[in-house]
Design an enzyme around this catalytic site. Structure first.
Site, PDB file in Angstrom:
ATOM      1  CB  CYS A   1       1.519 -25.986   3.903  1.00 50.50           C
ATOM      2  SG  CYS A   1       0.601 -24.838   4.947  1.00 50.50           S
ATOM      3  CG  LEU A   2       4.718 -20.804   0.057  1.00 51.25           C
ATOM      4  CD1 LEU A   2       5.799 -20.708   1.129  1.00 51.25           C
ATOM      5  CD2 LEU A   2       5.370 -20.854  -1.319  1.00 51.25           C
TER       6      LEU A   2
END
Lengths: 447, 203
Positions: free
Chosen positions: B112-113
């Site tokens: 999750c970036l």
């Protein structure tokens, strides 16, 4: 005029047999033009879906006799509301084959060859055979591919003007619900697809953590099942959006997820839509856009009217709005631009070539990396690649380019000095001197 | 245009005979842009790039991150990058190949970036993404959880989070989940050398 026997297409004759004051530059009206279109012009239609069905019909009725159509898909039951060449009993058959057959049944004298395969599966010679390519596609990737292929045929003379005989024009249509566009691409003259790729809005992508933690919409639930849950359950197996079982699985998982969070609206068709990025298609939009594309095709081929210049947008969401915008070419486009002409001796090494670019008045490039046809000849960074390519520096460029007398090479490096340094990527047309078969060396002095 | 089509046939034949090369597929615009990104990479010592398919396939590469501070000091984390032909219109696809106890990376390797999904812009590049990944290790963030449990522990009990991270990296169970011992961890402690020395050895 009176002696010309009327053809089946009376309305077409009005365009092709008579002179006019709004015609294109090389328009020569007469029966010969009409017959030549039948005999010599080969049109490729890419895609046999919503736009493709319309395009084939329109082109066949516009006097084109030699058509080819390429599509990798099979007919699905949901296509039938707008892809009017298909019937219920055709479900499961290749779109290209059925579309070709139906149009040939209805329009006598038309010859349509179908190709049930991916566009990448065809050799480049296949594409070079056509006078013009008409696109009825639904993806950026496919457009970008065909554009690269068509622009790949383009050659420039020593004055950086496109050689007419290498120009492969394209007409591109696209629709999204009640909106659509039609554009012409004449490589070397109008912007190519890549010059204006920024026109496409980026795809909506939800943050993964939203999907994992705080889903709020049906689409969130579907993307959760598709992107996160799938991997968790099927370790290593890749998700195939064209496999009905895979879609079914995602649909059920999305439903469970939606129930857990009290979210409404997960349906099978929405699942397909989200996962395959399907945009709702409207039959009338397809018809309007295809008609514009077919007309432009006729105009480009015959010269019977000036062409669209060069991008038409249509919006039928509220009332009706159409607009033509003249986009401009990116002269430095890596795909369609001329690039910088460089003449070299066959003995020059890669190292010398790199030095030469630093001193070249049109380039002034430092820290140069070089790539040719997918082979990285020299890379400044990262160290691992620099090391792998360093030994090439002392080899003649001609040998590294497998002795091709003239070809495109791409380089990137830094331009400018001090604070104003910026990185840039350039296309070069490398021509080796004194090789047989290269005709423009004599006049290429102005490089 | 029509006249042109009639003569084209012959001209093409002539051209092909003279040139003897036919037509070769050009590199996609995506490949060229990636070539630029790669040739301008400026990575910190903690990030190493490798090309499993050799120097001519830049579209698939791997990054190893060895954090030099924070919870994950001593670990080595492998990421795979897959870049599409319409890059940079689309961000690279990045997966973490090392199973890691981390609030923003799930056990399947999803990351999750923000710049890999909702905040990707074509002006960003591979360098930015790698720095973004590195940042996840120096500052894991419980507000964007992909591993829900890890995020809750980090938020409520950082000490316990620290010890869970160690447990996972040294090989063992955190809750119900088993983690493989990281090989980078072996010589990190057994060699008994200082961190500085170890890095001198590795690089």
């Amino acid at each position: 005029m009176a002696t010309v026997p009327p053809s089946r297409s009376r309305d077409l004759d009005k365009l092709l047999l008579r002179p006019g004051h709004l015609v294109g530059p090389n328009f020569e009206p007469g029966p010969e033009l009409r017959d030549d279109i039948k005999e010599y012009v080969k049109v490729l239609v890419v895609g046999a879906g919503g736009l493709g069905c319309e395009l084939l019909k329109d082109l066949a009725l516009s006097g084109f006799r030699n058509l080819d159509v390429i599509d990798m898909d099979r007919i699905e039951v949901t296509n039938l509301n707008r892809q009017f060449l298909f019937r219920l009993e055709d479900v499961g058959k290749p779109k290209a084959e059925v579309a070709a057959k139906r149009v040939m049944e209805r329009v006598s004298g038309v010859n349509i060859t179908s190709h049930f395969c991916r566009i990448e599966d065809k050799p480049l010679d296949f594409y070079s055979d056509f006078s013009i390519i008409v696109l009825g596609l639904d993806s950026i990737e496919a457009r970008s591919y065909i554009n690269a292929v068509a622009c790949g045929f383009l050659e420039y003379d020593s004055g950086d003007n496109p050689r007419e005989e290498t120009v492969k024009p394209m007409v591109d249509g696209g629709t999204e619900g009640f909106k659509g566009h039609a554009r012409i691409i004449v490589p070397g003259t109008t912007p190519c697809f890549e010059c204006t790729i920024w026109l496409f809005p980026p795809q909506v992508k939800f943050p993964l953590c939203t999907l994992a933690e705080t889903p709020r919409t049906a689409a969130h639930c579907i993307e959760y099942a598709h992107l996160i849950k799938w991997d968790e359950v099927h370790s290593g197996k890749t998700f195939d959006p064209d496999n009905p079982e895979h879609i079914q699985w995602v649909y059920y998982e999305a439903l469970k997820r939606a129930e857990l969070f009290g979210i409404q609206g997960v349906t099978f068709s929405l699942t397909q839509g989200v996962v395959k990025n399907i945009i709702p298609a409207i039959a009338s939009t397809n018809a309007i856009i295809s008609a514009a594309c077919a007309l432009e095709t006729l105009k480009i081929v015959s010269g019977c009217s000036r062409t669209l210049s060069n991008y038409l947008t249509y919006n039928g969401v509220e009332g009706l709005h159409t607009k033509v915008t003249e986009f401009v070419r990116d002269r430095d486009c890596l795909v369609c631009g001329p690039g910088v002409l460089i003449e070299l001796d066959t003995s020059i090494t890669l190292r010398k070539f790199i030095d030469l670019l630093e001193g070249h008045p049109g380039l002034l490039l430092s820290r140069v990396s070089v790539t040719h046809r997918g082979k990285n000849l020299y890379m400044q960074a990262p160290p691992v690649l620099e090391e792998m390519t360093r030994s090439n520096l002392d080899i003649p460029l001609f040998d590294l380019m497998v002795k091709i007398p003239k070809d495109i090479v791409h380089v990137n490096g830094m331009v400018g000095k001090g604070d104003k340094k910026q990185s840039c990527l350039r296309k070069l047309r490398v021509v080796f001197k004194g090789i047989d078969g290269v005709t423009d060396v004599d006049m290429a002095g102005g490089a | 245009m029509i006249k042109l089509f009639k003569v084209k046939e012959k001209q093409r034949e002539l051209a092909e005979n003279a040139n003897g090369k036919g037509h070769v597929k050009k590199q996609s615009a995506g490949e060229l842009r990636l070539h630029k990104d790669i040739s301008e990479l400026n990575l910190p010592m903690t990030c190493i790039i490798s090309f499993p398919n050799g120097k001519d396939d830049l579209m698939n590469f791997e990054i190893t991150i060895r954090p030099d501070e924070g919870y994950y000091l001593g670990g080595a984390f492998l990421f795979s990058f897959q870049v599409s032909h319409i890059y940079p219109h689309e961000p690279p696809k990045v997966k973490c190949k090392t199973k890691v106890y981390h609030p923003n990376i799930d056990l399947e390797g999803n990351v999750c970036l923000n710049i890999l999904r909702e905040d990707w812009k074509p002006v960003l590049n591979i360098n930015t993404v790698i720095y973004g990944l590195y940042h996840l290790f120096t500052e894991p963030n419980y507000e964007d959880p992909l591993n829900h449990d890890a995020a809750a522990v980090l938020r409520d009990n950082p000490k316990m989070f620290q010890s869970n991270v160690r447990k996972a990296m040294m090989g063992g169970y955190v809750g119900q989940t088993h983690f493989q011992r990281l090989s980078s961890f072996d010589h990190f402690f057994t060699a008994g050398t200082s961190v500085c020395k170890m890095y001198a050895m590795t690089y």
